[in-house]
Design a protein around this motif. Structure first.
Motif, short mmCIF file in Angstrom:
data_model
loop_
_atom_site.label_atom_id
_atom_site.label_comp_id
_atom_site.label_asym_id
_atom_site.label_seq_id
_atom_site.Cartn_x
_atom_site.Cartn_y
_atom_site.Cartn_z
N ASP A 27 13.32 -9.27 -5.32
CA ASP A 27 12.82 -9.18 -5.17
C ASP A 27 11.78 -10.38 -6.39
N ASP A 42 13.58 -7.63 0.95
CA ASP A 42 13.31 -8.56 -0.44
C ASP A 42 14.98 -7.93 -1.63
N LYS A 74 2.72 -5.81 -3.36
CA LYS A 74 3.85 -4.79 -3.73
C LYS A 74 3.09 -3.35 -4.87
N TRP A 94 4.32 -9.54 -5.20
CA TRP A 94 3.92 -9.34 -6.33
C TRP A 94 2.71 -8.66 -6.36
#
Length: 669
Positions: free
Chosen positions: A528, A525, A561, A558
């Motif tokens: 991000d 990733d 995470k 997102w």
């Protein structure tokens, strides 16, 4: 949980029982690497890379054709090219860039990203996906084979097609273009249309039917939404051009009079049929780039996409209204005041959802922590260039202004700002953005930014002067011009800009090649990101996901995470459930899609060779090409029939607790 996974049987995730094929002429290939692996692959990622590789090749060929055109126009009274060769170049430049570069580059990203973004292991119909690729290759060969007659005089194709990418009647009649290459152009476009329809149906089924648990339609990434709209546009728009091409073929070879004025035909019928396809085609080219930009801007602004539902609705509205504006290409044909006013208003109306998207992108940037990485720079370049193209498009919607600008270099400036400044800038942003995911390497920022500035400056130097050339009366499709016309400086500046643009494109792809071998290793990733493709290793494994993910939010990655413990438990349960059903089922490779496409190539090529077989009873022509045409079509039908008998076949992957993957074959009931 097992029941939830079961709906992903065959390519979506859970085990599907492997049935033995009823009949196999060829042994199923098992080599996943090497030439055989690539020719027989049904892996959506490899198919996407093949689409992308072929498309980039034709993108460079189309760019070379453009440089030859600009070299001819660099000074007045130039004879660098003959007039006929110039006609062939601008015909094939337009045809190549639209059908063989931008469209297949979008198809490459459809293949690469859609299964990953919806949480599937492959597309719904993997072998059909392979078939669509090789059929596209057949169409590309048919369109370009005419060039060979310039290098091998014995191959009498009459040069490349010289009818313009729009193929306006009566230029396509045998009276004006008796060359075989025009027939090959007709057949080539038909074959490309077949490829697009097959692929579109596949993507629609994949997006609607194979979404991961929790991935509602209003949680789909914007790119996937735009791919869905584009797929519907292709299915609805392509029949119009298919009908028109069949009519051209009948006029040329069977004595009909659809477009032959001497026999009562109407050339304007071609314009209506062509632009009923041609204007939705503009949005077929531009909606996927709008999707790329909608994925890139939030990542490098460090905030969610502003107004997601409005952006999705605007994309659907653009697709819908796009079918009602085709005649703004025909304001100077004498449609009458009522029709002209109606299409002018519709053209103005379609600017509204486009403007809404632009304001939403600006809203995404507003207040964000903007990172000016290379993909972001190309995405911002897309917004700026596409806005300029849109402004001149609004000018064309006013019929009195359009009457002055029609068929002038002003129009060339307009659509290049839309299709290069728009679609191509976004595609270059997308290539740079997803390159680390599929090749596992980063592209150096310095060289990426250098290529951006070369392309940005070169593009504007090339096409901005064309607005003034057009307003100063320079017609498009001009082979040469006299020095007293007042066009000298504008053409010199545009041609120099074209060489700078070519240098920028060369730099961009040269850096990509270097990065493939020597680039810094990328993590899973590196940007991000926020969508599910960034949650898996780079490059992605053949099975994509160790466990089909459960989607909890619009920005799925997102969310994961920030909820790692919860997601880890879910994944462990999913893997356990899949193992209890025999592991991950993966489809086998197959020879039949490429064999079927080869049969289509032999059949269509020889059908195009048969000039007026019914009307002229040319025995020699029939004896040499009719058997080959029938043979090719028999190969196509036989390969498709044997393909249907292959059965699901496949093999199984097993994910150990430590993440190690093992493969097994045979039934696992």
């Amino acid at each position: 949980m097992a029941e939830a996974l079961a709906k992903h049987a065959y390519t979506g995730g859970a085990h599907a029982p492997a049935k033995k094929a009823t009949f196999e002429l060829f042994a199923r290939p098992t080599a996943k690497t090497g030439l055989i692996g690539w020719l027989t692959t049904v892996d959506h990622k490899k198919i996407g890379m093949l689409y992308g590789g072929f498309a980039i090749l034709f993108f460079l060929i189309g760019g070379l054709e453009a440089l030859l055109i600009r070299t001819q126009l660099i000074v007045p009274n130039n004879h660098f090219l003959e007039a006929q060769t110039y006609n062939e170049l601008f015909t094939m430049h337009g045809t190549t860039m639209i059908f063989l570069a931008v469209m297949p580059l979008n198809a490459a990203f459809f293949n690469l990203l859609i299964p990953l973004q919806v949480g599937a292991r492959d597309v719904a119909f993997p072998r059909l996906n392979s078939f669509s690729l090789w059929v596209w290759v057949v169409g590309a060969i048919l369109l370009n084979v005419g060039w060979l007659s310039h290098f091998v005089p014995a191959w009498k194709f009459g040069g490349a097609p010289s009818i313009g990418w729009f193929g306006y009647a009566p230029l396509t009649s045998k009276t004006f273009t008796p060359q075989l290459s025009t027939d090959l152009w007709v057949f080539g476009l038909q074959v490309l249309g077949l490829s697009s329809i097959v692929a579109s149906l596949n993507f629609i089924v994949t997006i609607i039917n194979m979404r991961a648990p929790g991935l509602t339609m209003m949680r789909l990434p914007v790119f996937t939404w735009m791919a869905l709209v584009t797929s519907f546009l292709l299915i609805l728009a392509l029949p119009a051009i298919a009908i028109a091409l069949v009519e051209v073929m009948f006029d040329r070879n069977f004595g009909t009079n659809f477009f032959e004025v001497s026999g009562g035909g109407q050339p304007i019928l071609w314009q209506h049929l062509f632009w009923v396809f041609g204007h939705p085609e503009v949005y077929i080219l531009i909606l996927p780039p709008m999707g790329y930009v909608s994925e890139i801007l939030p990542t490098f602004s460090r905030k969610p996409l502003f107004g997601y539902p409005i952006i999705v609705f605007s994309g659907v509205a653009i697709g819908f209204i796009g079918f009602g504006v085709w005649s703004h290409h025909m304001f100077t044909t004498g449609l009458g005041n009522v029709a002209t006013a109606a299409f002018a208003l519709a053209t103005m109306a379609i600017a509204v959802p486009t403007g809404v998207k632009i304001f939403n992108w600006i809203g995404t940037l507003w207040g964000g922590q903007i990172q000016t990485r290379v993909p972001m720079m190309f995405a911002l370049g897309f917004i700026w260039m596409f806005m300029l193209g849109g402004f001149s498009g609004i000018m064309h919607s006013a019929a009195p202004a359009d009457a002055q600008q029609q068929d002038s270099y002003f129009v060339i400036a307009h659509f290049h700002y839309v299709l290069i400044g728009g679609a191509t800038f976004a595609l270059l942003a997308a290539i740079h953005y997803w390159f680390p995911k599929f090749f596992g390497r980063m592209v150096p920022e310095f060289w990426g930014k250098l290529s951006f500035w070369l392309i940005f400056v070169g593009f504007n130097c090339t096409f901005f002067p064309m607005h003034f050339l057009g307003l100063n009366g320079m017609p498009r499709r001009t082979w040469t011009y006299d020095s007293n016309m007042g066009w000298n400086e504008g053409n010199l500046f545009a041609s120099c800009g074209a060489y700078l643009l070519g240098l920028g494109i060369f730099t961009y792809f040269a850096v990509l090649v270097w990065s493939f071998f020597k680039g810094k290793v990328a993590g899973n990733d590196p940007w991000d990101g926020r969508t599910m493709e960034w949650s898996i290793p780079s490059p992605p494994p053949e099975h994509n996901f160790a466990a089909i993910p459960t989607v909890h939010a619009r920005d799925a990655w997102w969310y994961e995470k920030h909820h790692q413990e919860e997601i880890a438990k879910e994944k462990a349960e999913h893997i356990k459930a899949e193992e209890s059903h025999g592991g991950i089922h993966m489809p086998d490779q197959s020879w039949y899609p490429i064999i079927a496409a080869f049969g289509l190539l032999i059949g269509t090529y020889n059908m195009a060779q048969m000039h007026h077989p019914v009307m002229m009873f040319d025995r020699e022509m029939l004896s040499s090409h009719l058997p080959l045409a029938i043979t090719g079509l028999c190969i196509l039908v036989t390969a498709c029939y044997l393909w249907s008998l292959e059965g699901p076949g496949g093999y199984h992957l097993h994910i150990a607790p430590d993440g190690k993957v093992t493969e097994s074959r045979g039934d696992h009931h």
